[in-house]
Scaffold this active site. Structure first.
Site, PDB file in Angstrom:
ATOM      1  N   GLU A  63       1.655   6.363  -7.118  1.00 32.13           N
ATOM      2  CA  GLU A  63       0.610   7.312  -7.495  1.00 32.13           C
ATOM      3  C   GLU A  63       1.090   8.755  -7.371  1.00 32.13           C
ATOM      4  OE1 GLU A  63      -3.043   6.529  -5.434  1.00 32.13           O
ATOM      5  OE2 GLU A  63      -3.416   4.706  -6.589  1.00 32.13           O
ATOM      6  N   GLU A  88       0.839  -1.200   0.000  1.00 32.87           N
ATOM      7  CA  GLU A  88       0.000   0.000   0.000  1.00 32.87           C
ATOM      8  C   GLU A  88       0.876   1.252   0.000  1.00 32.87           C
ATOM      9  OE1 GLU A  88      -3.268   1.668  -0.664  1.00 32.87           O
ATOM     10  OE2 GLU A  88      -3.804  -0.176   0.378  1.00 32.87           O
ATOM     11  N   LYS A 115      -1.118   3.341 -12.600  1.00 35.28           N
ATOM     12  CA  LYS A 115      -1.833   3.443 -11.325  1.00 35.28           C
ATOM     13  C   LYS A 115      -2.754   2.234 -11.102  1.00 35.28           C
ATOM     14  CE  LYS A 115      -2.214   8.350 -10.404  1.00 35.28           C
ATOM     15  NZ  LYS A 115      -3.175   9.459 -10.354  1.00 35.28           N
ATOM     16  N   ASP A 116      -3.416   1.788 -12.147  1.00 36.65           N
ATOM     17  CA  ASP A 116      -4.306   0.624 -12.031  1.00 36.65           C
ATOM     18  C   ASP A 116      -3.526  -0.642 -11.689  1.00 36.65           C
ATOM     19  OD1 ASP A 116      -6.444   2.261 -12.615  1.00 36.65           O
ATOM     20  OD2 ASP A 116      -6.713   1.521 -14.669  1.00 36.65           O
TER      21      ASP A 116
END
Length: 121
Positions: free
Chosen positions: A76, A69, A94-95
């Site tokens: 990001e 995370e 980002k995906d």
């Protein structure tokens, strides 16, 4: 000017890493949720007196989710800095990064279910 020793340099590095971890926890909603869940399953671990092996798996699962995370957040932020406007290529990056978080989270959920379902039922 005196050159820093190896130990001084390592201490500085740990300080930067701690600052980064605190920034992550203070600024990112997803990390706040992950930390809250980590606290809950840690309490559950004490309550259900899970084994050493189960503790190891739980700590690894928590660490993987929070670490990925954090990496996702960094990716990001870099993407937004490099290209603040919408771009399909940035969206793809980002995906994929968010997808990695999801995959690790699913694995952590499975570990949690394997540990706690037999104890709850």
């Amino acid at each position: 000017m005196r050159k820093e020793t190896f130990v001084e340099n390592r201490i500085k590095s740990v300080g930067f890493a701690l600052r980064g971890a605190l920034l992550l926890i203070r600024t990112e909603a997803s990390i706040k949720i992950q930390v809250a869940l980590a606290v809950l399953v840690t309490i559950a671990g004490f309550y259900y007196q899970i084994s050493n092996t189960e503790w190891i798996l739980q700590v690894l699962a928590i660490s993987l989710v929070v670490g990925i995370e954090g990496a996702n957040t960094a990716i990001e932020k870099i993407c937004d800095f490099i290209h603040p406007d919408f771009d399909e290529r940035i969206g793809f990056i980002k995906d994929v990064s968010a997808g990695a978080v999801m995959l690790v989270s699913i694995g952590a959920i499975i570990v949690g279910l394997i540990i706690y379902l037999p104890k709850v039922f």
